[in-house]
Design an enzyme around this catalytic site. Structure first.
Site, short mmCIF file in Angstrom:
data_model
loop_
_atom_site.label_atom_id
_atom_site.label_comp_id
_atom_site.label_asym_id
_atom_site.label_seq_id
_atom_site.Cartn_x
_atom_site.Cartn_y
_atom_site.Cartn_z
N LYS A 75 0.81 -1.22 0.00
CA LYS A 75 0.00 0.00 0.00
C LYS A 75 0.85 1.27 0.00
O LYS A 75 0.59 2.19 -0.78
CB LYS A 75 -0.96 -0.02 1.20
CG LYS A 75 -1.98 1.11 1.16
CD LYS A 75 -3.15 0.87 2.08
CE LYS A 75 -2.82 0.96 3.53
NZ LYS A 75 -2.35 -0.27 4.17
N THR A 77 3.91 1.53 -1.02
CA THR A 77 4.61 1.57 -2.29
C THR A 77 3.74 2.18 -3.38
O THR A 77 4.18 3.05 -4.15
CB THR A 77 5.06 0.15 -2.71
OG1 THR A 77 5.93 -0.37 -1.70
CG2 THR A 77 5.77 0.17 -4.04
N ARG A 98 2.02 8.03 7.16
CA ARG A 98 2.31 7.85 8.58
C ARG A 98 3.79 7.55 8.79
O ARG A 98 4.48 7.11 7.89
CB ARG A 98 1.48 6.68 9.15
CG ARG A 98 -0.01 6.93 9.19
CD ARG A 98 -0.76 5.70 9.65
NE ARG A 98 -0.58 4.59 8.70
CZ ARG A 98 -0.84 3.31 8.99
NH1 ARG A 98 -1.25 2.99 10.19
NH2 ARG A 98 -0.68 2.38 8.08
N LYS A 109 7.21 -6.90 9.64
CA LYS A 109 7.16 -6.27 8.33
C LYS A 109 8.52 -5.82 7.81
O LYS A 109 8.74 -5.76 6.61
CB LYS A 109 6.23 -5.06 8.37
CG LYS A 109 4.76 -5.40 8.54
CD LYS A 109 3.92 -4.15 8.71
CE LYS A 109 4.02 -3.23 7.52
NZ LYS A 109 3.18 -2.04 7.65
N ALA A 277 -3.97 1.01 12.56
CA ALA A 277 -5.39 1.02 12.17
C ALA A 277 -6.17 -0.13 12.78
O ALA A 277 -7.40 -0.11 12.78
CB ALA A 277 -5.52 0.97 10.65
N PHE A 305 -3.98 -0.72 6.81
CA PHE A 305 -4.62 -2.00 6.53
C PHE A 305 -5.71 -1.86 5.46
O PHE A 305 -5.61 -1.04 4.57
CB PHE A 305 -5.14 -2.64 7.81
CG PHE A 305 -4.04 -2.96 8.80
CD1 PHE A 305 -2.96 -3.73 8.41
CD2 PHE A 305 -4.08 -2.49 10.11
CE1 PHE A 305 -1.93 -4.04 9.31
CE2 PHE A 305 -3.06 -2.79 11.01
CZ PHE A 305 -1.99 -3.56 10.60
N PHE A 385 3.29 -7.76 -9.00
CA PHE A 385 4.46 -8.42 -8.45
C PHE A 385 5.14 -9.19 -9.58
O PHE A 385 4.51 -9.58 -10.56
CB PHE A 385 4.08 -9.36 -7.30
CG PHE A 385 3.86 -8.67 -5.98
CD1 PHE A 385 4.71 -8.87 -4.91
CD2 PHE A 385 2.79 -7.80 -5.81
CE1 PHE A 385 4.51 -8.23 -3.70
CE2 PHE A 385 2.57 -7.15 -4.59
CZ PHE A 385 3.45 -7.37 -3.54
N TRP A 413 6.60 -0.56 -8.27
CA TRP A 413 7.80 -1.06 -7.61
C TRP A 413 8.97 -1.06 -8.60
O TRP A 413 10.07 -0.64 -8.29
CB TRP A 413 7.57 -2.47 -7.08
CG TRP A 413 8.70 -2.95 -6.21
CD1 TRP A 413 8.79 -2.87 -4.85
CD2 TRP A 413 9.92 -3.58 -6.64
NE1 TRP A 413 9.98 -3.39 -4.41
CE2 TRP A 413 10.71 -3.84 -5.49
CE3 TRP A 413 10.43 -3.93 -7.89
CZ2 TRP A 413 11.96 -4.44 -5.55
CZ3 TRP A 413 11.70 -4.54 -7.96
CH2 TRP A 413 12.44 -4.79 -6.79
#
Length: 559
Positions: A75, A77, A98, A109, A277, A305, A385, A413
């Site tokens: 998200k 990214t 954030r 993560k 969140a 999220f 991806f 990406w």
């Protein structure tokens, strides 16, 4: 761009990027020199009192996602990539994000500043201590805790019942051993013995207060309203009763200023505040968003999220308190996550499976319905991806066309802003078309109606069950008139239900609210559901175990 056969890591890409001095980024954003407070060469804080007076006319683009999975949705990214895409399309753009918490950075993560060629820089510093904001919030929270226990030790003039103190200490780290502790041991000089506990810093009400305050005066007023516990007569005790709001505001004075950095593409980025969140309201600071609305034509921001958590709270809490609306919403989906929602385990995601993608689409459908319930028509960004096949991508895009949903692949990406242009153009069309944004409930609805609206219209559940403890707390909340506040649902991020093991788009379920926590400073009531915890634990193999520094002192293994 990377053209080698072995892809560079996010950290290697960040190290190879050419950063511009922060003064140059500030000038690009229209920030005068007197309003910029540099923190080294590539970071700075903004003194909002020294900005030119402008109307908050920027259009807000909210980025959210389907229910997250261990496969990752990217998200942040995509959010950064879309901001760079708007810049490439000639729009005056800022991204508002954030701040990463050290808990997930060192836990599951790893880094949280975007990825690939869609990152905010300097990546290492942002992911670690940055400008010290989260440390300041930790300090303010724990200063209040120390003042409470000192008040007990010095005679307890307010007659605070130590069994009913609700204020906890915090630490910006996942540490399950601190969830429940005993303090005040060691005899008379050690204070009053009592049970206590720690939350993670991003769950602190101080974090929520800083992220929802509109000015330093508002910050001080909100801090003063925080309930820290109850007297022997079961009356609430606030920070104002202790007289501590001035000291807390002083500790947060510098942290309240938004942080300015840059993306790899050179787009100005505000990174400020970091509530989770799943246990808090999950949005960057209101002051950063409103500052970006003054400085830019397009403001790209994200909420934590899936749409059932961060986006719902962005619209029902942040937009309500900030008196603004989102102008467009993007829902991120990935082939990998859809396959997991379709029943494929993480270790099987490498094999092409368009049927599993189809089975996972109902989860995306639920989140689309959620955004539509707020009067907005979302855009779906299909985050590519490297293992995705053209057939799998086409399966999602064809389904979106059949459902009348604007959708495009985001290849940010690998390609940065160039890979987000198709999605950005669709978003501009939505902004131009306008929307019928509205919150899902009115502030004067009953508390049960507010919770019910979220459960039914957002999660797709049948209703709500309140435990006996929660019902007793609700009676007290209603007696004091606190039920006029919005609800902040603390729920697992992995499922639309309160059971993290139930994926996809479940039906016929209820949500159990086990406890209610008034957050008068933040201006909402937290509803704890399921087994959600406000102090996470570390996984079996924390991301920290892969981290190190090289001989030049550069980070290794941060992403």
């Amino acid at each position: 761009m990377n053209t080698t056969t072995t892809p560079l890591t996010d950290l290697e890409i960040a190290h190879s990027a050419a950063m511009r001095p922060i003064g140059e980024i500030a000038r690009k954003a229209g920030i005068p020199d007197e309003a910029l407070e540099p923190y080294g060469r590539y970071k700075g804080k903004i003194d909002i009192t020294r900005l030119p007076h402008k109307e908050e006319s920027g259009k807000v683009v909210l980025v959210t996602a389907i229910s997250p999975t261990p496969a990752g949705e990217g998200k942040s990214t995509v959010t950064v990539g879309l901001a760079d895409a708007f810049s490439l399309l000639g729009e005056q753009t800022m991204v508002a994000l954030r701040e990463p918490s050290l808990g997930p950075v060192m836990g599951m993560k790893g880094g949280a500043a975007g990825g690939g060629y869609s990152q905010v820089l300097p990546m290492e510093e942002i992911n670690l201590h940055f400008t010290g904001d989260i440390h300041a919030i930790t300090t303010a929270n724990n200063a209040l805790a120390a003042l409470i226990d000192n008040h007990l030790h010095q005679g307890n003039q307010l007659r605070i019942d130590q069994r009913r103190i609700t204020w906890k200490r915090v630490l910006d780290m996942n540490d399950r051993a601190l969830r429940r502790v005993t303090i005040g041991l060691g005899g008379p000089s050690g204070g009053i013995p009592r049970e206590d506990g720690f939350d993670i810093t991003v769950a602190s009400e101080v974090m929520a207060v800083l992220c929802l305050a509109k000015s330093l005066d508002d910050l001080k007023e909100r801090l003063s309203r925080i309930v820290i516990g109850y007297t022997f007569d079961k009356e609430p005790v606030t920070v104002r009763d202790l007289g501590a709001e001035g000291a807390l505001t002083l500790l947060l004075r510098e942290a309240f200023k938004p942080n300015l950095v840059q993306t790899i593409g050179g787009t100005p980025a505000l990174i400020h505040g970091g509530p989770f969140a799943n246990i808090a309201h999950g949005c960057n600071s209101l002051i950063a968003t409103k500052t970006a609305k003054k400085l830019a034509d397009i403001v790209v921001t994200e909420a934590g999220f899936g749409a059932d958590l961060g986006a719902e709270k962005f619209m029902n809490i942040k937009a309500r308190q900030g008196d603004f609306k989102p102008d467009a919403v993007v829902i991120i989906a990935t082939v990998r996550a859809l396959k997991m929602h379709g029943g494929i385990p993480k270790d099987g995601l490498g094999s092409p499976d368009s049927d599993a993608v189809k089975r996972g689409l109902p989860n995306l459908s639920r989140h689309i319905d959620t955004i539509r319930a707020f009067g907005l028509e979302p855009v779906v960004a299909l985050n590519r991806f490297t293992a995705d096949t053209e057939e799998e991508l086409a399966t999602v895009l064809e389904w979106c066309r059949e459902q009348g949903i604007a959708a495009a692949v985001a290849d940010v990406w690998a390609k940065g802003g160039e890979g987000g242009k198709d999605v950005a153009r669709l978003i501009l069309e939505k902004i131009e078309a306008g929307n019928e944004f509205h919150q899902l409930y009115d502030e004067f609805d009953s508390f049960e109606q507010k919770v019910g609206a979220v459960v039914q219209k957002v999660y797709g559940g049948d209703g709500v069950l309140f435990t006996d403890k929660a019902l007793k707390q609700l009676q007290d909340i209603e007696k004091r008139g606190w039920d006029i506040l919005p609800v902040c649902m603390a729920k697992t991020q992995y499922s639309l239900t309160d059971d993290p093991g139930i994926m996809g788009r479940p039906e016929g379920f209820t949500i159990t609210v086990r406890e209610l926590i008034p957050k008068l400073g933040a201006g909402f009531i937290v509803c704890l559901t399921g087994d959600i915890m406000t102090m996470p634990g570390l996984p079996k193999k924390p991301a920290a175990m892969n981290m190190d520094i090289d001989r030049e002192g550069h980070a290794v293994g941060l992403m």
